[in-house]
Design a protein around this motif. Sequence first.
Motif, short mmCIF file in Angstrom:
data_model
loop_
_atom_site.label_atom_id
_atom_site.label_comp_id
_atom_site.label_asym_id
_atom_site.label_seq_id
_atom_site.Cartn_x
_atom_site.Cartn_y
_atom_site.Cartn_z
N GLU A 73 0.90 -1.16 -0.04
CA GLU A 73 0.01 0.13 0.02
C GLU A 73 1.04 1.44 -0.19
OE1 GLU A 73 -3.79 2.11 2.44
OE2 GLU A 73 -2.78 0.65 3.22
N TYR A 74 1.87 1.33 0.65
CA TYR A 74 3.00 2.53 0.99
C TYR A 74 3.27 2.72 -0.40
CZ TYR A 74 6.99 5.24 1.98
OH TYR A 74 7.86 6.12 1.87
N ARG A 75 3.89 1.59 -1.22
CA ARG A 75 4.54 1.51 -2.54
C ARG A 75 3.52 2.41 -3.51
NH1 ARG A 75 7.19 -3.70 -4.14
NH2 ARG A 75 5.53 -4.26 -2.93
N ASP A 76 2.32 1.67 -3.32
CA ASP A 76 0.96 2.26 -4.35
C ASP A 76 0.84 3.83 -4.07
OD1 ASP A 76 -0.68 1.81 -6.47
OD2 ASP A 76 -2.31 2.13 -4.74
N VAL A 77 0.79 4.29 -2.81
CA VAL A 77 0.56 5.51 -2.47
C VAL A 77 1.83 6.25 -2.94
CG1 VAL A 77 0.11 7.31 -0.68
CG2 VAL A 77 -1.06 5.00 -0.74
N ARG A 78 3.01 5.96 -2.84
CA ARG A 78 4.31 6.65 -3.12
C ARG A 78 4.35 6.87 -4.52
NH1 ARG A 78 10.19 6.05 -0.64
NH2 ARG A 78 11.07 7.51 -1.83
N ARG A 79 3.88 5.66 -5.42
CA ARG A 79 3.95 5.87 -6.87
C ARG A 79 2.77 6.79 -7.35
NH1 ARG A 79 1.86 1.04 -8.47
NH2 ARG A 79 3.80 0.13 -7.72
N ARG A 80 1.87 6.95 -6.61
CA ARG A 80 0.63 7.83 -7.13
C ARG A 80 1.12 9.23 -6.80
NH1 ARG A 80 -5.21 6.48 -5.12
NH2 ARG A 80 -4.43 4.56 -6.16
N VAL A 81 1.82 9.57 -5.49
CA VAL A 81 2.33 10.81 -5.24
C VAL A 81 3.40 11.46 -6.36
CG1 VAL A 81 3.62 12.34 -3.46
CG2 VAL A 81 1.63 10.71 -2.84
N ARG A 82 4.31 10.48 -6.51
CA ARG A 82 5.36 10.73 -7.40
C ARG A 82 4.84 11.03 -8.86
NH1 ARG A 82 10.27 6.37 -6.52
NH2 ARG A 82 11.01 7.37 -4.45
N ARG A 83 3.75 10.54 -9.25
CA ARG A 83 2.96 10.85 -10.67
C ARG A 83 2.50 12.16 -10.53
NH1 ARG A 83 -0.24 5.43 -11.76
NH2 ARG A 83 1.42 4.00 -12.32
N ARG A 84 1.93 12.60 -9.37
CA ARG A 84 1.20 13.61 -9.22
C ARG A 84 2.25 14.79 -9.11
NH1 ARG A 84 -3.61 12.41 -5.20
NH2 ARG A 84 -4.74 11.24 -6.54
N LEU A 85 3.54 14.63 -8.46
CA LEU A 85 4.51 15.68 -8.38
C LEU A 85 5.07 15.73 -9.84
CD1 LEU A 85 6.18 14.88 -4.96
CD2 LEU A 85 4.98 16.97 -5.52
N ARG A 86 5.40 14.76 -10.46
CA ARG A 86 5.84 14.55 -11.85
C ARG A 86 4.80 15.62 -12.63
NH1 ARG A 86 7.23 9.42 -13.17
NH2 ARG A 86 4.80 9.27 -13.66
N PHE A 87 3.65 15.57 -12.46
CA PHE A 87 2.61 16.27 -13.29
C PHE A 87 2.90 17.83 -12.85
CE2 PHE A 87 -1.21 18.58 -13.62
CZ PHE A 87 -1.47 18.37 -15.02
N VAL A 88 3.10 18.11 -11.76
CA VAL A 88 3.12 19.49 -11.41
C VAL A 88 4.38 20.10 -11.76
CG1 VAL A 88 3.42 20.93 -9.42
CG2 VAL A 88 1.44 19.29 -9.54
N ARG A 89 5.58 19.27 -11.76
CA ARG A 89 6.83 19.65 -12.74
C ARG A 89 6.60 20.05 -13.97
NH1 ARG A 89 9.11 16.00 -8.74
NH2 ARG A 89 9.08 14.37 -10.52
N HIS A 90 6.10 19.16 -14.53
CA HIS A 90 5.75 19.44 -16.11
C HIS A 90 4.85 20.72 -16.27
CE1 HIS A 90 6.65 14.80 -17.11
NE2 HIS A 90 7.72 15.38 -16.64
N LEU A 91 3.80 20.77 -15.46
CA LEU A 91 3.01 21.87 -15.68
C LEU A 91 3.53 23.25 -15.42
CD1 LEU A 91 0.04 22.95 -16.39
CD2 LEU A 91 -0.34 22.61 -13.92
N VAL A 92 4.57 23.19 -14.41
CA VAL A 92 5.25 24.58 -14.15
C VAL A 92 6.41 24.83 -15.28
CG1 VAL A 92 7.15 25.64 -12.76
CG2 VAL A 92 5.08 24.24 -11.47
N MET A 93 6.78 23.68 -15.76
CA MET A 93 7.78 23.86 -16.89
C MET A 93 7.18 24.34 -18.07
SD MET A 93 11.02 23.82 -17.67
CE MET A 93 11.81 22.73 -16.14
#
Length: 112
Positions: free
Chosen positions: A22-42
């Motif tokens: 569950e931790y790994r799944d949640v961490r993967r989801r958070v990383r995807r969201r952070l990656r999206f935010v970085r892409h959007l800012v860029m």
Amino acid sequence: MLFGGDEEDVIDMDASDEDRYEYRDVRRRVRRRLRFVRHLVMFLALNGLFLLLDAMTGGSGPANLSWSLWVALIWGVFIGWEFISHFVAPSLWGREAEERMVQRELRRRRGT
């Protein structure tokens, strides 16, 4: 008594494996969201820079869709696709949707 302790250890080990999953799944989801935010800012920063550069060099403007607007449009399509795949799609066909459908089917078969 010794065997009872071993069974409890196995149960605890299974629970910790589930927690790790569950931790790994949640961490993967958070990383995807952070990656999206970085892409959007860029996307916003670079396209702002491109628009400024285009305007300073005498770009043709929005009437003829200058090169900077084409870049923003094409990149925007990819950003939109990333948004859909990370935020909209999981609720439509992700694990949670699968679990909801399984529960609904079980309730239907039980007649409740």
